[in-house]
Design a protein around this motif. Structure first.
Motif, PDB file in Angstrom:
ATOM      1  N   THR B   5       0.859  -1.190   0.000  1.00  0.00           N
ATOM      2  CA  THR B   5       0.000   0.000   0.000  1.00  0.00           C
ATOM      3  C   THR B   5       0.897   1.242   0.000  1.00  0.00           C
ATOM      4  O   THR B   5       2.083   1.167   0.350  1.00  0.00           O
ATOM      5  CB  THR B   5      -0.901   0.047   1.254  1.00  0.00           C
ATOM      6  N   THR B   6       0.312   2.350  -0.406  1.00  0.00           N
ATOM      7  CA  THR B   6       1.085   3.601  -0.475  1.00  0.00           C
ATOM      8  C   THR B   6       1.616   3.980   0.905  1.00  0.00           C
ATOM      9  O   THR B   6       2.776   4.386   1.039  1.00  0.00           O
ATOM     10  CB  THR B   6       0.182   4.740  -0.992  1.00  0.00           C
ATOM     11  N   SER B   7       0.749   3.823   1.914  1.00  0.00           N
ATOM     12  CA  SER B   7       1.195   4.208   3.263  1.00  0.00           C
ATOM     13  C   SER B   7       2.315   3.287   3.758  1.00  0.00           C
ATOM     14  O   SER B   7       3.220   3.729   4.459  1.00  0.00           O
ATOM     15  CB  SER B   7       0.016   4.184   4.235  1.00  0.00           C
ATOM     16  N   ALA B   8       2.273   2.026   3.336  1.00  0.00           N
ATOM     17  CA  ALA B   8       3.341   1.089   3.726  1.00  0.00           C
ATOM     18  C   ALA B   8       4.657   1.526   3.100  1.00  0.00           C
ATOM     19  O   ALA B   8       5.703   1.518   3.740  1.00  0.00           O
ATOM     20  CB  ALA B   8       2.983  -0.322   3.298  1.00  0.00           C
ATOM     21  N   ARG B   9       4.589   1.901   1.845  1.00  0.00           N
ATOM     22  CA  ARG B   9       5.810   2.353   1.153  1.00  0.00           C
ATOM     23  C   ARG B   9       6.356   3.617   1.815  1.00  0.00           C
ATOM     24  O   ARG B   9       7.562   3.774   1.979  1.00  0.00           O
ATOM     25  CB  ARG B   9       5.522   2.641  -0.322  1.00  0.00           C
ATOM     26  N   ARG B  14      10.314   6.365   5.119  1.00  0.00           N
ATOM     27  CA  ARG B  14      10.654   7.149   6.312  1.00  0.00           C
ATOM     28  C   ARG B  14      11.737   6.438   7.119  1.00  0.00           C
ATOM     29  O   ARG B  14      12.705   7.036   7.567  1.00  0.00           O
ATOM     30  CB  ARG B  14       9.412   7.319   7.201  1.00  0.00           C
ATOM     31  N   TYR B  15      11.530   5.129   7.257  1.00  0.00           N
ATOM     32  CA  TYR B  15      12.489   4.323   8.022  1.00  0.00           C
ATOM     33  C   TYR B  15      13.864   4.361   7.357  1.00  0.00           C
ATOM     34  O   TYR B  15      14.887   4.536   8.011  1.00  0.00           O
ATOM     35  CB  TYR B  15      11.962   2.886   8.105  1.00  0.00           C
ATOM     36  N   PHE B  16      13.872   4.225   6.049  1.00  0.00           N
ATOM     37  CA  PHE B  16      15.153   4.212   5.336  1.00  0.00           C
ATOM     38  C   PHE B  16      15.868   5.559   5.447  1.00  0.00           C
ATOM     39  O   PHE B  16      17.094   5.607   5.538  1.00  0.00           O
ATOM     40  CB  PHE B  16      14.947   3.820   3.878  1.00  0.00           C
ATOM     41  N   GLY B  57       1.757  -3.681   8.920  1.00  0.00           N
ATOM     42  CA  GLY B  57       2.623  -4.818   8.625  1.00  0.00           C
ATOM     43  C   GLY B  57       4.084  -4.397   8.569  1.00  0.00           C
ATOM     44  O   GLY B  57       4.959  -5.069   9.115  1.00  0.00           O
ATOM     45  N   VAL B  58       4.319  -3.267   7.919  1.00  0.00           N
ATOM     46  CA  VAL B  58       5.697  -2.751   7.826  1.00  0.00           C
ATOM     47  C   VAL B  58       6.211  -2.429   9.216  1.00  0.00           C
ATOM     48  O   VAL B  58       7.352  -2.757   9.561  1.00  0.00           O
ATOM     49  CB  VAL B  58       5.740  -1.483   6.932  1.00  0.00           C
ATOM     50  N   ARG B  59       5.354  -1.801  10.012  1.00  0.00           N
ATOM     51  CA  ARG B  59       5.786  -1.429  11.372  1.00  0.00           C
ATOM     52  C   ARG B  59       6.170  -2.656  12.177  1.00  0.00           C
ATOM     53  O   ARG B  59       7.135  -2.638  12.930  1.00  0.00           O
ATOM     54  CB  ARG B  59       4.672  -0.663  12.080  1.00  0.00           C
ATOM     55  N   ARG B  60       5.373  -3.708  12.005  1.00  0.00           N
ATOM     56  CA  ARG B  60       5.668  -4.941  12.750  1.00  0.00           C
ATOM     57  C   ARG B  60       7.036  -5.495  12.334  1.00  0.00           C
ATOM     58  O   ARG B  60       7.848  -5.866  13.172  1.00  0.00           O
ATOM     59  CB  ARG B  60       4.580  -5.994  12.499  1.00  0.00           C
ATOM     60  N   VAL B  68      18.674   0.532  13.860  1.00  0.00           N
ATOM     61  CA  VAL B  68      19.869   0.256  13.070  1.00  0.00           C
ATOM     62  C   VAL B  68      21.051   1.028  13.636  1.00  0.00           C
ATOM     63  O   VAL B  68      20.908   2.155  14.072  1.00  0.00           O
ATOM     64  CB  VAL B  68      19.623   0.640  11.597  1.00  0.00           C
ATOM     65  N   ALA B  69      22.209   0.372  13.599  1.00  0.00           N
ATOM     66  CA  ALA B  69      23.469   1.014  14.005  1.00  0.00           C
ATOM     67  C   ALA B  69      23.498   1.369  15.480  1.00  0.00           C
ATOM     68  O   ALA B  69      24.272   2.196  15.887  1.00  0.00           O
ATOM     69  CB  ALA B  69      23.748   2.252  13.170  1.00  0.00           C
ATOM     70  N   LEU B  70      22.638   0.738  16.244  1.00  0.00           N
ATOM     71  CA  LEU B  70      22.652   0.998  17.689  1.00  0.00           C
ATOM     72  C   LEU B  70      23.933   0.479  18.321  1.00  0.00           C
ATOM     73  O   LEU B  70      24.503   1.105  19.200  1.00  0.00           O
ATOM     74  CB  LEU B  70      21.449   0.306  18.338  1.00  0.00           C
ATOM     75  N   ALA B  71      24.391  -0.638  17.812  1.00  0.00           N
ATOM     76  CA  ALA B  71      25.554  -1.281  18.424  1.00  0.00           C
ATOM     77  C   ALA B  71      26.770  -0.388  18.424  1.00  0.00           C
ATOM     78  O   ALA B  71      27.407  -0.182  19.439  1.00  0.00           O
ATOM     79  CB  ALA B  71      25.878  -2.582  17.691  1.00  0.00           C
ATOM     80  N   GLU B  72      27.072   0.191  17.247  1.00  0.00           N
ATOM     81  CA  GLU B  72      28.310   0.952  17.225  1.00  0.00           C
ATOM     82  C   GLU B  72      28.175   2.255  17.980  1.00  0.00           C
ATOM     83  O   GLU B  72      29.130   2.740  18.545  1.00  0.00           O
ATOM     84  CB  GLU B  72      28.796   1.226  15.788  1.00  0.00           C
ATOM     85  N   ARG B  73      26.922   2.799  18.035  1.00  0.00           N
ATOM     86  CA  ARG B  73      26.791   4.045  18.777  1.00  0.00           C
ATOM     87  C   ARG B  73      27.059   3.809  20.264  1.00  0.00           C
ATOM     88  O   ARG B  73      27.848   4.494  20.877  1.00  0.00           O
ATOM     89  CB  ARG B  73      25.384   4.611  18.609  1.00  0.00           C
ATOM     90  N   SER B  74      26.430   2.795  20.802  1.00  0.00           N
ATOM     91  CA  SER B  74      26.651   2.569  22.230  1.00  0.00           C
ATOM     92  C   SER B  74      28.047   2.036  22.484  1.00  0.00           C
ATOM     93  O   SER B  74      28.614   2.252  23.527  1.00  0.00           O
ATOM     94  CB  SER B  74      25.601   1.617  22.779  1.00  0.00           C
TER      95      SER B  74
END
Lengths: 115, 244
Positions: B5-9, B14-16, B57-60, B68-74
């Motif tokens: 769906t458009t909202s899923a895309r 947004r996430y990307f 579905g995307v949110r799940r 993402v990238a949490l490991a190197e930040r902490s």
């Protein structure tokens, strides 16, 4: 006390994550999704997919692993990862290092009779 | 064939965008990671045998993927306070988040009567090379996000107070209109003009509060609007000069 343990496990996990990736790839070539699911399933490692892909990318950029794309009949194209020559060297070093550390820690544990 | 769906895309986009920002300076190839994540999400969708992917579905899926990238930040940015005690083996760890690349060093530093960790064997890779190829160490060098500096007095004076005064004086006295040209011919020009002190004021506020997320999300839009105003005023000035 709980905070101390949590912080300690965070430190241990971070060091282990890279080693686990290298060891998983030392066994055989794996595609990204499979590799990630394998590592996510390791109890105690508590890693998510989101942290693994950047790490895989970094390892590839630094020449420790290689990747190649392959079409798959079951879904999207798969990206296969394998250890490079340098990666094998580093993995060996890291494993030796871990073994030595573990042995040292085990000696102390026996002497202290913690358990 | 799975339909999105458009909202899923949009949710995925947004996430990307957020992931791309998170990966800045992490040492990872952001484009590669985004491709990997896209492929991973496609695999998840295929594994779940979804016919249509919705925003939920995307949110799940994204919540399973995690940050993402949490490991190197902490790993790289959180401080470890180690009591410098000359080797009596005690570590005063208050925020015991430590880089993976530092654990051999830690073992040697805090050794005391504890057996020290061995150095890597000479025959394989020398220490410097090891350090250069260590993924997390290189992240520490490049992956730290600079702290937000508080705004300077000059920034507040020239970015917020002076533009506000200028607009105010012009509105009250119409000095520039009488001598040269009307910089605020319409309400919209005025609105865009006041965006300059407003955006700078918000920027100053965000800097003062250390709100990097505010700095990245909205400020470029406000700055763009201010730029539009300048362009618009210049155009009206040019038209006026042409007509005379």
């Amino acid at each position: 006390m709980a905070d101390f343990f949590d912080n300690w496990t965070v430190q241990v996990r971070k060091g282990l994550l890279e080693l686990c990736i290298l060891n998983a790839l030392a066994e055989r070539e794996r595609y990204g999704y499979e590799l990630v699911k394998t590592l996510v399933a390791i109890p105690g490692l508590e890693v998510t997919e989101g942290t693994l892909y950047p790490l895989l990318s970094r390892l590839r950029v630094q020449g420790l692993i290689t990747s190649r794309l392959e079409e798959s009949s079951e879904g999207p194209a798969r990206k296969y990862y394998a250890l490079s020559k340098d990666g094998k060297k580093i993995a060996r070093l890291m494993n030796d290092y871990m073994d030595t550390l573990n042995e040292g820690a085990a000696v102390l544990r026996r002497k202290g009779e913690i358990l | 064939m799975t339909e999105w769906t458009t909202s899923a895309r949009k949710e995925l986009d947004r996430y990307f965008s957020q992931v791309r920002y998170e990966l800045e300076g992490s040492g990872a190839d952001a484009t590669e990671v985004l491709d990997d994540l896209r492929r991973h999400i496609d695999e998840e969708v295929a594994a779940a045998k979804l016919h249509a992917v919705t925003e939920d579905g995307v949110r799940r899926i994204l919540s399973r993927i995690g940050p993402v990238a949490l490991a190197e930040r902490s790993a790289g940015t959180e401080e470890v306070e180690t009591a410098g005690n000359g080797g009596n083996g005690k570590h005063g760890v208050t925020a015991a988040r430590q880089s993976t690349s530092q654990w051999p060093v830690l073992a040697r530093q805090g050794a005391g009567d504890v057996p020290t960790a061995p150095d890597p064997p000479d025959e394989a890779i020398d220490t410097e090379e090891f350090a250069n190829t260590n993924p997390v160490r290189s992240t520490e060098a490049s992956g730290r996000k600079r702290p937000v500096a508080p705004p300077g007095v000059g920034f507040v004076i020239f970015g917020v107070i002076l533009p506000s005064l200028t607009i105010g004086v012009e509105l009250v006295t119409r000095m520039c209109t009488a001598v040269f040209f009307d910089p605020l011919p319409t309400f919209w020009h005025l609105l865009l003009s006041v965006l300059v002190p407003i955006s700078n004021g918000m920027l100053a506020w965000a800097m003062a509060c250390g709100r990097r997320d505010c700095l990245d999300v909205g400020m470029e839009r406000l700055a763009g609007s201010s730029w539009l105003e300048k362009r618009s005023t210049m155009r009206s000035k040019q038209l006026r000069m042409n007509s005379t």
